[in-house]
Design an enzyme around this catalytic site. Structure first.
Site, mmCIF file in Angstrom:
data_model
loop_
_atom_site.group_PDB
_atom_site.id
_atom_site.type_symbol
_atom_site.label_atom_id
_atom_site.label_comp_id
_atom_site.label_asym_id
_atom_site.label_seq_id
_atom_site.Cartn_x
_atom_site.Cartn_y
_atom_site.Cartn_z
ATOM 1 N N LYS A 81 -68.216 13.474 27.491
ATOM 2 C CA LYS A 81 -68.142 14.535 28.503
ATOM 3 C C LYS A 81 -69.509 14.909 29.080
ATOM 4 O O LYS A 81 -69.624 15.276 30.250
ATOM 5 C CB LYS A 81 -67.497 15.784 27.894
ATOM 6 C CG LYS A 81 -66.022 15.610 27.563
ATOM 7 C CD LYS A 81 -65.181 15.516 28.815
ATOM 8 C CE LYS A 81 -63.696 15.410 28.492
ATOM 9 N NZ LYS A 81 -62.909 15.092 29.694
ATOM 10 N N GLU A 103 -62.799 24.138 33.561
ATOM 11 C CA GLU A 103 -61.637 24.285 32.707
ATOM 12 C C GLU A 103 -61.906 23.534 31.417
ATOM 13 O O GLU A 103 -62.742 22.630 31.379
ATOM 14 C CB GLU A 103 -60.411 23.681 33.385
ATOM 15 C CG GLU A 103 -60.294 22.144 33.304
ATOM 16 C CD GLU A 103 -61.376 21.391 34.089
ATOM 17 O OE1 GLU A 103 -62.004 22.005 34.963
ATOM 18 O OE2 GLU A 103 -61.586 20.193 33.806
ATOM 19 N N SER A 367 -64.871 7.238 22.595
ATOM 20 C CA SER A 367 -65.298 8.283 23.535
ATOM 21 C C SER A 367 -65.829 9.544 22.866
ATOM 22 O O SER A 367 -66.561 10.307 23.480
ATOM 23 C CB SER A 367 -64.133 8.642 24.454
ATOM 24 O OG SER A 367 -62.999 8.992 23.684
#
Lengths: 382, 243
Positions: A81, A103, A367
Site C-alpha cells: 500500500k 478510505e 503483497s
C-alpha cells in the site's frame, strides 16, 4: 479514460472539476524531474524499495515448481500500500493541497496513508466502516498515533464500500484543499490509472530481478485481487510479455454460499464508485454484502482494468476459499519462516490448485505480511 | 415545465410505496421528484441515506417506483420526475428502464451520477421515447460544461453548494453566485436544490430568479419524525413554503 468499455467517470457533476484538475496535475507531475526524484528518494529511504525477489526453496520443492516471492511484505507498514500512498501524497503536495482523505477496510491503506501524510506534513482523515473500526482497534490506534483522524462510518453495510462512499461525500465538499487518496485501482478516472502507475514499481523491479536470477521471463505470475492494486502493479509491466498472469479472488465460504468477494467470478457489470466494472449486486442493481476472511479482499467490486483484462482474456482469474487461504498461510509460515497476509495467502493457495504450474517458474506477489491476521487465524483454527 | 415551481423530493417506498403515494397526494407541490433508493447513495446526506436504507430493508423494488407513478397519475396530474443513481437503471437495461419510466408517466429522468460525458446511449434512448433528461450543474461547473448541460436538459438542476444533500441553516453566497452565473449562460429554466429546507430559502431563491426550488431532506425528516401524521405535516409544511 477507459479500459475497453470499463472505467469511466460516473460521478455527480460537482466532482468533475476536481477529477479534471487531478488528471491534469498527474499528467504534468508524473514526468516532472523534481517529482520523480523525490518519489524515488522516499520509495527507497522511507518505504524500503527495492524489495527482494526471494526464491522460496522449501515450498518450491513441496509444490514441484520454482517459486519466487516478491517481498512486498518487507515494506514499511508491512504491505504494498505504501507505494501508492507515498506517490499520491507527494502528488497532493505538488498540487498545493494541504489535506488528504482516504478510505480503509482493515486499516492497511489507512495506516499507509497516515504514514505518508505524517511524512509530508499533510492533514489526514481516514474513513473506516464502523464494523471494521470495531474489529481493527489496533490499526485505528496506529493511525491515530501517526496523527490521522479516524472516522467510523455508520451508514449502509458499515464496511469498506461505505467508507469509500463517505470519502466521496467529503471530497464533494472539500476538494479545493483536499486530495482523495484512494487506496486501490478503483474509482472514477483517473484514479485507476494513477494507482496502477504507482504500483507498477512492483512489476518493473520483478522484471529486472527475474532476468538477473533466471536470465528469462517467468512462466507465471500470481497475485490476489480485491480492488486489484497489488495484482495490477505486478502484472502491468508483463502484459506484453509471454507470461501467464493469474489473479486470485476471495472465494470466502464458497461461491455457492453467496458469502464471498469474487466479483469477477460471480458478479455482473455495473456502476459503483464512479466506475463501470464487475460488481456483486442483486437483480435490482443494489450492491450486496460481501465476505472474505482477508479484509483487504472484502470489496464488492474490482478495478476496471481487471474487468477489461478478464474480458480480453489476457489475465486468468480464479478464486480460493477462506479455508484454502488459511492452509496456505500456515504452510508458508512453517516452511519458509514468512508469515504472509491472508490476502497474499490467497495467491499462494492457488498454487496447489493448478496442475499446469508444475515444473514452471512462478512468481507470487507477497503483497503483505501476516502479523495483522494472527488473531483472525487463531480464531479460525479453534 | 417549471416556473416558480416548488419541487418536492420523496424517496420511493419510504416507509412504503403506499405511504409515498399518500404523501404525494397531500403535499402542496407543483412537481414531484421521486428518488429510487440505492444501496450506495454517494451524493446524499444522512437523512436521505437513512430513508433509502430503510426502504430497501423493508423490501423496496425498483418496479415499485413505476407503480407509484401510475397510481398517482390516475388521480392527479402534477408532473413527475424520476431520480436515480445509475446502477439500478443499468442493471435493469437502459431501454427497458426508460420504457417503463415513460410508460408510467414520468416526464424526465435525473441520474445523479451520470454526467453528460457518460450519458450518450442513455440520453439517446430517452430522446427516442420523448422523455426528458435533467442534468446536474454545480457551483464549480465550467461555463463550457454549463452550455452543454443547458442544451441537453429539460431544465437545469443547480446544486446550491459543495457537498451532499441535507438541511442547512442558510442558502450560501455560493448558491446565489452560481444561480446568477447560470442564468447568464443558460436558456433553460433553472431549479436549485441541495440544502433548501426553509420558507426563507425558497423565497430568497425565487427572488434571485430561480425557476424552481427542490426541497428534499426537510420533507424526509418529517416522514421520519411524524409517523402517522406525516402527510398532514407535509401538507402544512409545503403550503407554508408555497405562499
Amino acid at each position: 479514460m477507459r479500459f475497453g468499455e470499463f472505467g469511466g467517470r460516473y460521478v455527480p457533476e460537482i466532482l468533475i472539476p476536481p477529477l479534471e484538475e487531478l488528471e491534469k496535475a498527474y499528467k504534468k507531475f508524473k514526468n516532472d524531474d523534481e517529482f520523480k526524484k523525490e518519489l524515488d528518494y522516499y520509495l527507497k529511504n522511507f518505504a524500503g524499495r527495492p524489495t527482494p525477489l526471494y526464491l522460496a526453496k522449501n515450498l518450491s520443492k513441496e509444490l514441484g515448481m520454482k517459486l519466487y516471492l516478491k517481498r512486498e511484505d518487507l515494506l514499511h507498514g508491512g504491505a504494498h500500500k505504501i507505494n501508492n500512498t507515498v506517490g499520491q501524497a507527494l502528488l497532493a503536495k505538488f498540487m498545493g493541497k494541504n489535506r488528504v482523505i482516504a478510505e480503509t477496510g482493515a486499516g492497511q491503506h489507512g495506516v499507509a496513508t497516515a504514514m505518508a501524510s505524517a511524512l509530508l506534513g499533510l492533514k489526514c482523515r481516514i474513513y473506516m466502516g464502523e464494523i471494521d473500526y470495531d474489529r481493527q482497534r489496533m490499526n485505528v490506534f496506529r493511525m491515530q498515533v501517526l496523527g490521522a483522524e479516524v472516522v467510523a462510518v455508520k451508514s449502509g453495510s458499515r464496511t469498506l464500500k461505505d467508507a469509500i462512499n463517505e470519502a466521496l461525500r467529503d471530497w464533494a465538499e472539500s476538494f479545493e484543499k483536499t486530495h482523495y487518496l484512494i487506496g486501490s485501482v478503483v474509482g472514477p478516472h483517473p484514479f485507476p490509472t494513477i494507482v496502477r502507475d504507482f504500483q507498477s514499481v512492483i512489476g518493473l523491479e520483478v522484471k529486472k530481478q527475474i532476468l538477473e536470477a533466471e536470465n528469462s521471463m517467468p512462466d507465471v505470475i500470481v497475485a490476489c485481487v480485491g480492488g486489484g492494486s497489488n495484482a495490477i502493479g505486478i502484472f502491468y509491466p508483463f502484459l506484453e510479455e509471454d507470461v501467464r498472469l493469474i489473479g486470485v479472488e476471495a472465494g470466502g465460504e464458497g461461491i455457492e454460499t453467496g458469502k464471498h468477494s469474487a466479483s469477477l467470478a460471480a458478479g455482473g457489470k455495473g456502476i459503483l464508485h464512479g466506475m463501470l466494472s464487475y460488481f456483486l449486486q442483486d437483480d435490482d442493481g443494489m450492491i450486496v454484502d460481501t465476505h472474505s476472511i482477508a479484509a483487504g479482499l472484502d470489496y464488492p467490486g474490482v478495478g476496471p482494468e481487471h474487468a477489461f483484462l478478464k474480458d480480453s482474456g489476457r489475465v486468468e482469474y480464479s478464486f480460493v476459499t477462506d479455508k484454502e487461504a488459511i492452509k496456505a498461510f500456515l504452510r508458508l509460515s512453517k516452511l519458509e519462516g514468512i508469515i504472509p497476509a491472508l490476502e497474499s495467502a490467497h495467491a499462494l493457495a492457488y498454487l496447489e490448485k493448478d496442475e499446469r504450474l508444475k515444473g514452471s517458474t512462478v512468481i507470487v506477489n507477497l503483497s503483505g505480511r501476516g502479523d495483522k491476521d494472527l488473531s483472525i487465524v487463531m480464531e479460525a483454527m479453534k | 415545465m417549471i416556473s416558480k415551481s416548488l419541487i418536492v423530493f420523496l424517496p420511493a417506498g419510504y416507509p412504503s410505496k403506499e405511504r409515498t403515494l399518500e404523501f404525494m397526494l397531500s403535499a402542496n407541490a407543483d412537481i414531484f421528484e421521486i428518488g429510487i433508493p440505492f444501496s450506495d447513495p454517494i451524493a446524499d446526506g444522512e437523512t436521505i441515506q437513512n430513508a433509502y436504507f430503510k426502504a430497501l430493508s423493508s423490501g423496496f423494488r425498483v418496479d415499485d417506483v413505476f407503480w407509484i407513478a401510475r397510481r398517482f397519475l390516475e388521480i392527479d396530474e402534477r408532473d413527475l420526475i424520476l431520480m436515480s443513481y445509475f446502477n439500478p437503471i443499468y442493471r435493469h437495461g437502459l431501454k427497458k428502464f426508460v420504457e417503463k419510466a415513460y410508460g408510467s408517466g414520468f416526464k424526465a429522468i435525473l441520474v445523479v451520477d451520470l454526467p453528460f460525458d457518460e450519458a450518450g446511449e442513455f440520453f439517446d434512448i430517452c430522446r427516442d421515447f420523448g422523455i426528458g433528461n435533467i442534468f446536474l450543474a454545480a457551483p464549480n461547473t465550467s461555463e463550457e460544461r454549463l452550455r452543454i448541460i443547458d442544451e441537453l436538459s429539460t431544465f437545469i438542476y443547480l446544486v446550491s453548494t459543495y457537498g451532499v444533500t441535507g438541511e442547512r441553516e442558510k442558502v450560501s453566497e455560493i448558491a446565489f453566485k452560481a444561480l446568477n452565473n447560470a442564468k447568464k449562460v443558460c436558456k433553460k429554466p433553472i431549479a436549485v436544490g441541495f440544502g433548501v429546507s426553509k420558507k426563507n430559502h425558497v423565497d430568497e431563491l425565487f427572488k434571485a430568479g430561480a425557476d424552481g426550488v427542490v426541497v428534499g431532506s426537510a420533507v424526509v425528516k418529517l416522514i421520519e419524525e411524524c409517523g402517522e401524521r406525516a402527510e398532514k405535516e407535509i401538507a402544512k409544511f409545503t403550503s407554508k413554503l408555497k405562499n
